[in-house]
Design an enzyme around this catalytic site. Structure first.
Site, PDB file in Angstrom:
ATOM      1  N   HIS A   3       0.812  -1.219   0.000  1.00 16.45           N
ATOM      2  CA  HIS A   3       0.000   0.000   0.000  1.00 16.45           C
ATOM      3  C   HIS A   3       0.848   1.274   0.000  1.00 16.45           C
ATOM      4  O   HIS A   3       0.339   2.352  -0.273  1.00 16.45           O
ATOM      5  CB  HIS A   3      -0.995   0.004   1.173  1.00 16.45           C
ATOM      6  N   ASP A  59       0.089  -7.573   1.338  1.00 19.11           N
ATOM      7  CA  ASP A  59       0.524  -6.189   1.523  1.00 19.11           C
ATOM      8  C   ASP A  59       2.042  -6.071   1.506  1.00 19.11           C
ATOM      9  O   ASP A  59       2.635  -5.397   2.358  1.00 19.11           O
ATOM     10  CB  ASP A  59      -0.051  -5.603   2.824  1.00 19.11           C
ATOM     11  N   SER A  77       4.960   2.577   7.613  1.00 19.35           N
ATOM     12  CA  SER A  77       4.603   1.407   6.809  1.00 19.35           C
ATOM     13  C   SER A  77       5.779   0.924   5.976  1.00 19.35           C
ATOM     14  O   SER A  77       6.410   1.708   5.262  1.00 19.35           O
ATOM     15  CB  SER A  77       3.442   1.734   5.872  1.00 19.35           C
TER      16      SER A  77
END
Length: 291
Positions: free
Chosen positions: A27, A57, A139
């Site tokens: 993402h 992911d 992230s």
């Protein structure tokens, strides 16, 4: 319609004579036209997306060594990987990443829980829980043990504004083989690439509307004289696996197909409704070529 910028983190996961490979969350780079890597000496280098796995992911981007300065080459190092299967609750956890896009920062906590089943709109994953602060921009960054080994890849995709002290990371035992495959697997030239022959929708809460439907890709249309039509995929089927790889979105199916040549035989797992009850069905499919 407007250009926008986002930031995330990454881990140098491998290197050969030509490229440096950086693991991150899917993402972080999803939909990006351009990916720029800022190394720890503040040098910026353009990267290419090597491979993605939206179901887990995860993504890998590659930087050409020829584009890097000598000082940058000397400043970086491939990360040491730890064994996430050996973790115990209460062990130290260190999160490193580009929190809020301000640059590299470090937070410290403990392993709060293991094997947490966490669901997003698209899929469910078994994750490491930690109270080390993981914020937007973290992230794709590293979750380390006390020896400086990477035991997980941080993700704020599973963050919630209503809670504090709960962050999640993808265990390296899950991530490592997927990352290795993304590095080594080459995309097929478009002239030889495989074609399944469906149109589909992601199974989301809007699609379900109170009806219990398995997670995957809902087949809306099966086009005539295609692999899907010839090998038994039907409208209404839900594709959940492709060649033993879990499929949760149409994007993940499309990105997976990029690595297969027309003529390849794969096992596709679908869930098919029989009087309201979904049954699992495995189909051996010879992939076609798009006209």
């Amino acid at each position: 319609t407007e250009d926008a910028e986002g930031s995330g983190s990454g881990i140098i996961i491998g290197q050969n004579e030509k490229q440096v490979y950086i693991a991150t969350n899917n993402h972080v780079i999803e939909g990006a036209n351009t990916v720029i890597i800022t190394f720890n000496d503040d040098e910026e280098v353009k990267a290419e997306i090597k491979g993605t796995d939206s179901s887990n992911d995860l993504a890998v981007v590659a930087v050409n060594i020829s584009d890097m300065k000598e000082t940058t080459k000397e400043a970086i190092k491939v990360a040491s990987l730890g064994e996430s299967n050996d973790l115990k609750v209460g062990e130290m956890a260190v999160a490193i990443g580009n929190a809020l896009g301000y640059g590299q920062s470090v937070t410290v906590g403990v392993i709060s829980a293991l094997n947490r089943e966490i669901s997003s709109e698209d899929y469910t994953m078994s994750l490491i829980q930690t109270d080390a602060a993981i914020n937007p921009g973290n992230s794709g960054g590293a979750l380390l043990n006390s020896r400086g080994e990477v035991i997980g890849i941080n993700s704020v995709k599973y963050a919630d504004t209503d809670v504090e002290g709960i962050g999640y990371a993808i265990p390296m035992s899950t991530a490592a083989p997927i990352i290795e495959e993304l590095i080594t697997k080459e995309k097929v030239d478009e002239s030889k690439s495989a074609y399944l022959g469906i149109s589909g929708l992601d199974v989301t809460s809007d699609l379900i509307q109170g009806v219990e439907i398995p997670n995957g890709v809902y087949v809306v249309t099966v086009f005539e004289n295609t692999a899907a039509a010839n090998y038994g995929i039907r409208p209404g089927d839900i594709i959940v696996k492709f060649d033993e790889k879990e499929i949760s979105t149409m994007e993940s199916l499309t990105s997976t197909l990029q690595y297969y040549e027309a003529g390849s035989t794969v096992k596709i797992t679908v869930m098919r409704s029989d009087k309201g009850q979904y049954q699992e069905l495995e189909l051996d499919v010879v992939l076609g070529k798009k006209n």
